[in-house]
Scaffold this active site. Structure first.
Site, PDB file in Angstrom:
ATOM      1  N   GLY A 193      14.722  13.419 -58.651  1.00  0.00           N
ATOM      2  CA  GLY A 193      16.212  14.417 -58.359  1.00  0.00           C
ATOM      3  C   GLY A 193      16.084  14.425 -56.869  1.00  0.00           C
ATOM      4  N   GLN A 213      18.329  18.628 -49.228  1.00  0.00           N
ATOM      5  CA  GLN A 213      16.956  18.074 -48.848  1.00  0.00           C
ATOM      6  C   GLN A 213      16.772  16.721 -47.752  1.00  0.00           C
ATOM      7  OE1 GLN A 213      15.965  17.819 -53.225  1.00  0.00           O
ATOM      8  NE2 GLN A 213      13.826  18.518 -52.301  1.00  0.00           N
ATOM      9  N   CYS A 250       8.310  19.543 -55.956  1.00  0.00           N
ATOM     10  CA  CYS A 250       9.630  19.384 -55.018  1.00  0.00           C
ATOM     11  C   CYS A 250       9.105  18.318 -53.969  1.00  0.00           C
ATOM     12  CB  CYS A 250       9.963  20.689 -54.625  1.00  0.00           C
ATOM     13  SG  CYS A 250      11.445  20.712 -53.732  1.00  0.00           S
ATOM     14  N   LEU A 251      10.055  17.548 -53.651  1.00  0.00           N
ATOM     15  CA  LEU A 251       9.936  16.683 -52.623  1.00  0.00           C
ATOM     16  C   LEU A 251       9.831  17.402 -51.227  1.00  0.00           C
ATOM     17  CD1 LEU A 251      12.218  13.592 -53.650  1.00  0.00           C
ATOM     18  CD2 LEU A 251       9.445  13.767 -53.905  1.00  0.00           C
ATOM     19  N   GLU A 303      17.867  21.072 -59.255  1.00  0.00           N
ATOM     20  CA  GLU A 303      18.458  20.318 -58.027  1.00  0.00           C
ATOM     21  C   GLU A 303      19.716  21.403 -57.764  1.00  0.00           C
ATOM     22  OE1 GLU A 303      17.222  18.128 -56.476  1.00  0.00           O
ATOM     23  OE2 GLU A 303      15.491  17.691 -57.965  1.00  0.00           O
ATOM     24  N   HIS A 357      18.771  23.838 -55.301  1.00  0.00           N
ATOM     25  CA  HIS A 357      18.677  23.316 -53.741  1.00  0.00           C
ATOM     26  C   HIS A 357      19.990  23.691 -53.264  1.00  0.00           C
ATOM     27  CE1 HIS A 357      14.770  21.871 -53.384  1.00  0.00           C
ATOM     28  NE2 HIS A 357      15.007  21.019 -54.275  1.00  0.00           N
TER      29      HIS A 357
HETATM   30 NI    NI Z   1      13.149  20.075 -55.136  1.00  0.00          NI
END
Ligand code: NI
Length: 195
Positions: free
Chosen positions: A47, A52, A102-103, A145, A148
């Protein structure tokens, strides 16, 4: 298509409430969506939300790999999907715990409570309205997501901060704890946007 830089926790773009998208057909929006898919794939995530990649717009891309499927009948494989201007509502009051990464918080993971079942609505990349019921890991990814897009990162959702740590350490020393039924019980480390 390009691979975009990913914002890390601490950058204000991740704290902002994202703007609604007025026109999904706008070529800039279409290019952003293509780049987000490419970036998610490159980063090995499941995701990615536009904030991001430093764009404060209400767009998310996600998918559910078949191996993440839980026993929930509304869970299961979902191809790479786009959701614009999403809305979420819980169905029922069941909350489940599961590991998330989380990225934007590389290297860490934590146990996060989420609604087990949700209904979500939004627009797809063609601008068509979509409405879907999701359970289990599918529901978890969408909630992560969605957060975010309202400036919330998963550590803020954690109830037991002893269940936040570095991936390698937690793999080496798995916490001895019992969660409420996890959304992805076939995978001890089920990361919404990091494998
Ligand atoms: Ni994330």
């Amino acid at each position: 298509m390009s691979i975009l830089k990913i914002a890390r926790m601490g950058h204000p773009v991740l704290r902002a409430v994202a703007d609604r998208v007025e026109d999904p057909h706008d070529p800039e929006i279409q290019r952003l969506i293509a780049d987000m898919k490419e970036t998610m794939k490159d980063a090995g995530g499941v995701g990615l939300a536009a904030p991001q990649v430093f764009v404060s717009k209400a767009i998310m891309v996600y998918f559910v790999p078949s191996l993440r499927k839980s026993d929930d009948p509304d869970d299961g494989e979902v191809p790479v999907s786009v959701l614009i201007n999403p809305e979420i509502e819980p169905i029922g009051d069941e909350v489940v715990d599961g590991w998330e990464g989380c990225l934007s918080i590389p290297g860490l993971q934590g146990v996060v409570p989420r609604w087990n079942k949700i209904r979500y609505r939004g627009l797809n990349e063609k601008g068509d309205e979509v409405e879907r019921i999701a359970g289990g890991f599918h529901a978890r990814v969408v909630q992560h997501e969605y957060d975010h897009l309202i400036g919330v990162m998963y550590p803020e959702r954690i109830e037991d901060m002893t269940l936040l740590g570095f991936n390698e350490e937690l793999r080496e020393y798995p916490p001895e704890t019992t969660f409420r039924q996890t959304a992805a019980s076939d995978d001890a480390v089920a990361h919404p946007d990091e494998p």
